[in-house]
Scaffold this motif. Structure first.
Motif, PDB file in Angstrom:
ATOM      1  N   TYR A 163       0.814  -1.136  -0.009  1.00 25.59           N
ATOM      2  CA  TYR A 163       0.001  -0.004  -0.099  1.00 25.59           C
ATOM      3  C   TYR A 163       0.751   1.131  -0.172  1.00 25.59           C
ATOM      4  O   TYR A 163       0.763   2.173  -0.710  1.00 25.59           O
ATOM      5  CB  TYR A 163      -0.915   0.023   1.191  1.00 25.59           C
ATOM      6  N   ALA A 164       1.844   1.336   0.779  1.00 19.89           N
ATOM      7  CA  ALA A 164       2.616   2.367   0.841  1.00 19.89           C
ATOM      8  C   ALA A 164       2.017   3.815   1.233  1.00 19.89           C
ATOM      9  O   ALA A 164       2.353   4.902   0.490  1.00 19.89           O
ATOM     10  CB  ALA A 164       3.578   2.774  -0.191  1.00 19.89           C
ATOM     11  N   LEU A 165       0.767   3.741   1.967  1.00 20.42           N
ATOM     12  CA  LEU A 165       0.145   4.997   2.436  1.00 20.42           C
ATOM     13  C   LEU A 165       0.778   5.731   3.366  1.00 20.42           C
ATOM     14  O   LEU A 165       1.673   5.174   4.098  1.00 20.42           O
ATOM     15  CB  LEU A 165      -1.316   4.435   2.701  1.00 20.42           C
ATOM     16  N   PHE A 166       0.412   7.275   3.309  1.00 25.17           N
ATOM     17  CA  PHE A 166       1.182   7.748   4.393  1.00 25.17           C
ATOM     18  C   PHE A 166       0.312   7.911   5.640  1.00 25.17           C
ATOM     19  O   PHE A 166      -0.955   8.208   5.674  1.00 25.17           O
ATOM     20  CB  PHE A 166       1.125   9.373   3.860  1.00 25.17           C
ATOM     21  N   LYS A 167       0.544   7.198   6.756  1.00 24.19           N
ATOM     22  CA  LYS A 167      -0.265   6.994   7.816  1.00 24.19           C
ATOM     23  C   LYS A 167      -0.568   8.191   8.509  1.00 24.19           C
ATOM     24  O   LYS A 167      -1.720   8.069   9.286  1.00 24.19           O
ATOM     25  CB  LYS A 167       0.762   6.150   9.036  1.00 24.19           C
ATOM     26  N   HIS A 168       0.017   9.386   8.509  1.00 23.57           N
ATOM     27  CA  HIS A 168      -0.444  10.566   9.105  1.00 23.57           C
ATOM     28  C   HIS A 168      -1.540  11.360   8.279  1.00 23.57           C
ATOM     29  O   HIS A 168      -1.708  12.412   8.678  1.00 23.57           O
ATOM     30  CB  HIS A 168       0.799  11.503   9.511  1.00 23.57           C
ATOM     31  N   MET A 169      -1.673  11.042   7.156  1.00 24.05           N
ATOM     32  CA  MET A 169      -2.608  11.366   6.164  1.00 24.05           C
ATOM     33  C   MET A 169      -4.041  10.938   6.046  1.00 24.05           C
ATOM     34  O   MET A 169      -4.108   9.732   6.096  1.00 24.05           O
ATOM     35  CB  MET A 169      -2.117  11.508   4.659  1.00 24.05           C
ATOM     36  N   THR A 170      -4.882  11.697   5.780  1.00 21.90           N
ATOM     37  CA  THR A 170      -6.218  11.129   5.658  1.00 21.90           C
ATOM     38  C   THR A 170      -6.545  10.585   4.379  1.00 21.90           C
ATOM     39  O   THR A 170      -5.487  10.591   3.510  1.00 21.90           O
ATOM     40  CB  THR A 170      -7.418  12.247   5.819  1.00 21.90           C
ATOM     41  N   VAL A 171      -7.609   9.742   4.093  1.00 26.62           N
ATOM     42  CA  VAL A 171      -7.913   9.215   2.673  1.00 26.62           C
ATOM     43  C   VAL A 171      -7.913  10.277   1.777  1.00 26.62           C
ATOM     44  O   VAL A 171      -6.987  10.211   0.409  1.00 26.62           O
ATOM     45  CB  VAL A 171      -9.301   8.402   2.819  1.00 26.62           C
TER      46      VAL A 171
END
Length: 354
Positions: free
Chosen positions: A83-91
């Motif tokens: 996924y590599a999503l930014f954990k501190h950012m919302t959807v």
């Protein structure tokens, strides 16, 4: 062609990861890179993305050579396995990230993110953070983020590997529909042949750094180009000497010929079920495995165990029962050539018992 790769080659130290690979992909196609782990699939994908540089070869996107272009200049979207999503950012912010980097206006960002949220089924989740989402929802965010800058090519590295089997099945259908709606050329890496067969327009089989075969799932399954493809796609029983199979005794031309036989090409049952009796061999049922919609039958023929399926609508078989076995079709190969052959005895009118 939308994507053209010519004589791509890559080493990692002394390891030859990709060996003289060439292919072309039409615009809007969804292509599956399929093969065993370590075969070179991800290396090819990363070179297309610009994350690795080829030692040799040309990479061309819509007529432009891109070998020397940075990843961000190639017009690609990349979906990672993790996924590599930014954990501190919302959807919302995760999806908007690429647009913000490109300095797109706020109104345009909101419009594009809203469009993608609806397209990927994430409406109502815009304000949540990755840890508040399911695995399937996180993967949808990753897809939306990759699509946000409107790339010309979408690359996916085992996109369903991090989700469980049930969610993976749902995401397969969802991805197929999404790509059709968006119309973007896409390449995804997988080692799951069911996934590739279900989702891809075409499959490229990669093994030990080489492209073994490229074609539709149907063509590859029915007409494998190499022994590796024949053994890798679907289930097969290997028969070391094809001359032991009834009807295939004359094949091979004096050269030692092996046979790979898929379960659906084998028919097994009591003698009275066959009209082509002289094309059959005697066999003994060894094991029966109930598969819900059918039986998986293991039958021994001349010391060789063959595996096939049998309908629940037919007469039940029992372990130890004497049966007849008809091999309808086999993939044959030796050191000189490989070919698919229908049982010659099925074409011989004298072999029909009325």
């Amino acid at each position: 062609m939308h994507v053209e790769v010519q004589n791509l080659d890559k080493h990692f130290g002394s390891f030859h990861a990709v060996k003289n690979v060439s292919f072309a992909i039409e615009k809007g196609k969804l292509i599956g890179l399929l093969g065993p782990s370590g075969g070179g699939k991800t290396s090819i994908l990363r070179m297309l993305a610009g994350l690795e540089q080829p030692d040799d070869g040309e990479i061309v996107f819509h007529g432009q050579r891109v070998n020397d272009l940075a990843p961000q200049a190639r017009g690609i979207g990349f979906v990672f396995q993790s996924y590599a999503l930014f954990k501190h950012m919302t959807v919302f912010d995760n999806i908007a990230f690429g647009l913000q980097v490109k300095k797109v206006g706020k109104a345009q960002i909101r419009e594009r993110v809203t469009e993608l949220v609806e397209l990927t089924g994430l409406s109502g989740f815009e304000g949540r953070y990755p840890h508040q989402l399911s695995g399937g929802q996180r993967q949808r965010v990753a897809f939306a983020r990759a699509l946000a800058p409107e790339p010309q090519l979408l690359l996916l590295d085992e996109p369903f590997a991090a989700v469980d089997a049930k969610i993976r099945q749902e995401l397969r259908s969802w991805l197929r529909n999404l790509i059709e709606r968006v119309g973007i050329t896409s390449i995804f890496v997988t080692h799951d042949q069911d996934e590739a067969i279900e989702v891809a327009d075409e499959i490229m089989i990669i093994n030990q750094g080489r492209l073994e075969q490229k074609g539709t799932p149907w063509d590859i399954y029915k007409e494998p180009a190499t022994p590796f493809v024949a053994s890798f796609i679907g289930q097969s029983t290997l028969v070391e000497r094809a001359v032991t199979l009834k009807g295939f005794e004359e094949e091979g031309g004096g050269v030692e010929t092996k046979a790979l036989i898929r379960p659906e090409y084998i028919e097994v049952g009591p003698e009275h079920e066959f009209t082509l009796l002289s094309a059959t061999s005697p066999g003994i049922v060894k094991h029966l495995h109930f598969r819900g919609s059918e039986w998986l039958v293991e039958v021994e023929v001349d010391g060789q165990t063959l595996t096939t399926f049998r309908s629940l609508e037919k007469e039940n078989l029992k372990p130890g029962q004497e049966v007849r076995v008809l091999v309808h079709r086999a993939y044959l190969y030796n050191e000189e050539r490989n070919w698919v052959l229908e049982n010659p005895l099925k074409r011989d009118p004298l072999s029909v018992i009325i």
